[in-house]
Scaffold this active site. Structure first.
Site, PDB file in Angstrom:
ATOM      1  N   ASP A  92     -20.041  32.503  82.851  1.00 55.85           N
ATOM      2  CA  ASP A  92     -21.374  32.917  81.914  1.00 55.85           C
ATOM      3  C   ASP A  92     -21.845  32.032  81.171  1.00 55.85           C
ATOM      4  OD1 ASP A  92     -18.613  32.265  80.566  1.00 55.85           O
ATOM      5  OD2 ASP A  92     -18.989  32.797  78.233  1.00 55.85           O
ATOM      6  N   GLU A 156     -16.779  31.601  78.141  1.00 55.82           N
ATOM      7  CA  GLU A 156     -16.710  30.175  77.639  1.00 55.82           C
ATOM      8  C   GLU A 156     -17.585  29.735  76.204  1.00 55.82           C
ATOM      9  OE1 GLU A 156     -17.498  26.047  77.149  1.00 55.82           O
ATOM     10  OE2 GLU A 156     -18.837  27.800  77.094  1.00 55.82           O
TER      11      GLU A 156
HETATM   12 ZN   LIG Z   1     -21.207  25.572  79.577  1.00 51.51          ZN
END
Ligand SMILES: [Zn+2]
Length: 474
Positions: A92, A156
């Site tokens: 991501d 994340e």
């Molecule tokens: Zn990162």
């Protein structure tokens, strides 16, 4: 035992053009979090799901074992043996932001030896480098006696629901690293405590005032220094005088903003400088500065209480001094506090979210209680707590020793052991450190416009990751 001699950098360099073409394809996928597209196997949106699938597809094509864990995360596995080594990255990326890019963020472009794209350094580039490291070990048939998993996270940049879900269902590696921060090696990370206080400040004393604070707001995320604060005041004071005062206040503090007359009263807008919450002193906190200005005005009781609280406990006090909780120790450094989100309404609930980072020797429960005690006098109660405990791997641990050896051998430089106030995936594994990809002295462009990576650095990272994985798994 036969000594194996591999020219790690040459092996990485041989694969440069293949690596760049794979990476550029991967960077074209717009893997930005999109809640509105959330569905089965794509909890964080279709772009992110596609990026995860893309990595797993490469793994399958190249003969690795792959697994998609409910669209939350996945892995690419090699080797045999009891023990499992983990390498954690994420697919991501943060949104491109509001500033115009020199080349489109999802159309990777090479200029002057640098690859420009969202995700180039955070974290698709490093993730692809780690994947190529596994490919090299496989292609060279190097003997490994442990299993190695490239664990692919997808959330994340938001809430880590990916790795949380993954480790509820999958095996925990005995040790590992994340290629998602800095070289040489980050062995310690401060504890994180995000606290939200809420309450309706009630009029206890009547107070003569010229202005009533109607609204005050700043910040969207607790992990950033807010760069914009807005206040609305009403009353029968002299609008002209407040405007004049505000202009000279902005000038004195070398920042921008304006005061605008509304139908009723005045709106004050102040710009600060955003910065990561782990170094709150390096930004310019718009909320704290605007409250400092408002303190000069004659405000109603409720409003003045909310404003006074900032000045009493937080303004010019980024290390907890005014709260009486400042602490510094040798390994992880100082306690820090960032006032990240502020909301005040004269006729409703008010809130305040702060992001604290604590070093060793601090009891997070005690910390929480002490801040709550202080804010109770402003009628604010602790209503939400998010906690990530501090993380530390002893420098004598085999993981640190092996990675340091690899770094020193290839770079011909001492592998300085670092710590951070930030949070990396290293915390997601019991024994984990961050290992690259940003080399000392390089410009940090993650999360910024025109994000880029030096191509030579990524090739060097492949070489380091190949040897590192081999040394850990042999
Ligand atoms: Zn990162």
């Amino acid at each position: 035992m036969q000594q194996i001699l591999v020219r790690w950098y040459d092996e990485a360099l041989k694969r440069k053009s293949q690596f760049l073409s794979e990476l550029q394809q991967f960077l074209r996928i717009e893997s930005v979090y999109n809640n509105s597209e959330s569905r089965a196997m794509a909890p964080f949106g279709l772009g992110i799901a596609q990026a995860l699938e893309h990595m797993l597809m490469l793994g399958e094509r190249d003969g690795f074992i792959t697994k998609n864990v409910d669209g939350y995360a996945g892995h690419i596995e090699m080797g045999d043996g009891e023990e499992l080594i983990g390498v954690l990255g994420h697919v991501d990326v943060v949104s491109p932001g509001n500033t115009e890019w020199t080349s489109p963020p999802f159309a990777p472009e090479i200029r002057d030896g640098k690859l420009y794209a969202r995700g180039a350094i955070d974290d698709k580039g490093p993730m692809m480098a780690a994947y190529f490291a596994m490919k090299i070990i496989k292609e060279l048939n190097l003997p490994v006696h442990k299993r190695v998993r490239l664990i692919i996270g997808t959330d994340e940049e938001h809430q880590w629901r990916c790795v949380n879900h993954y480790f509820q269902h999958e095996e925990m590696p005995t040790m590992g690293f994340t290629p998602d921060a800095d070289f040489p090696i980050i062995i310690g990370e401060k504890g994180l405590l995000s606290l939200t206080f809420t309450g309706q400040i009630k009029e206890i004393h009547s107070k003569e005032s010229t202005w009533r604070l109607e609204e005050f707001s700043a910040g969207q995320e607790s992990n950033k220094v807010p760069d914009l604060a807005i206040a609305k005041i009403e009353g029968d004071g002299d609008v002209f005088i407040v405007k004049e005062l505000f202009q000279s206040f902005l000038l004195e503090h070398q920042t921008h903003g304006y005061a605008e007359e509304m139908d009723t009263g005045l709106q004050l807008v102040l710009h600060g400088v955003a910065h990561h919450a782990f170094e709150p002193n390096r930004g310019l906190n718009a909320a704290l500065l605007l409250s400092k200005f408002l303190q000069q005005l004659s405000l109603d009781f409720q409003g003045s209480q909310y404003i006074e609280m900032f000045n009493q406990y937080f303004t010019d006090s980024f290390f907890g001094e005014k709260l009486g909780i400042a602490v510094t120790e040798e390994v992880l450094g100082s306690f820090t506090i960032n006032v990240g989100i502020c909301r005040y309404r004269q006729d409703g609930e008010s809130s305040l979210t702060m992001n604290c980072r604590y070093p060793m020797g601090v009891n997070p429960d005690g910390l929480k209680e002490r801040i709550a005690e202080r804010l109770a006098s402003y009628q604010l109660k602790l209503t939400n707590v998010e906690h990530l405990p501090l993380h530390y791997v002893n420098q004598e641990h085999e993981l640190v020793q092996k990675l340091a050896h690899v770094y020193e051998e290839q770079m011909q430089q001492p592998a300085q052991l670092l710590t951070t106030g930030g949070a990396t995936y290293a915390r997601a594994i019991e024994v984990g450190v961050a290992f690259g990809p940003l080399f000392p002295g390089r410009l940090e462009t993650a999360h910024q416009h025109d994000e880029h990576v030096e191509i030579d650095d990524l090739i060097r990272a492949i070489a380091l990751y190949t040897q590192a994985i081999y040394e850990l798994a042999k």
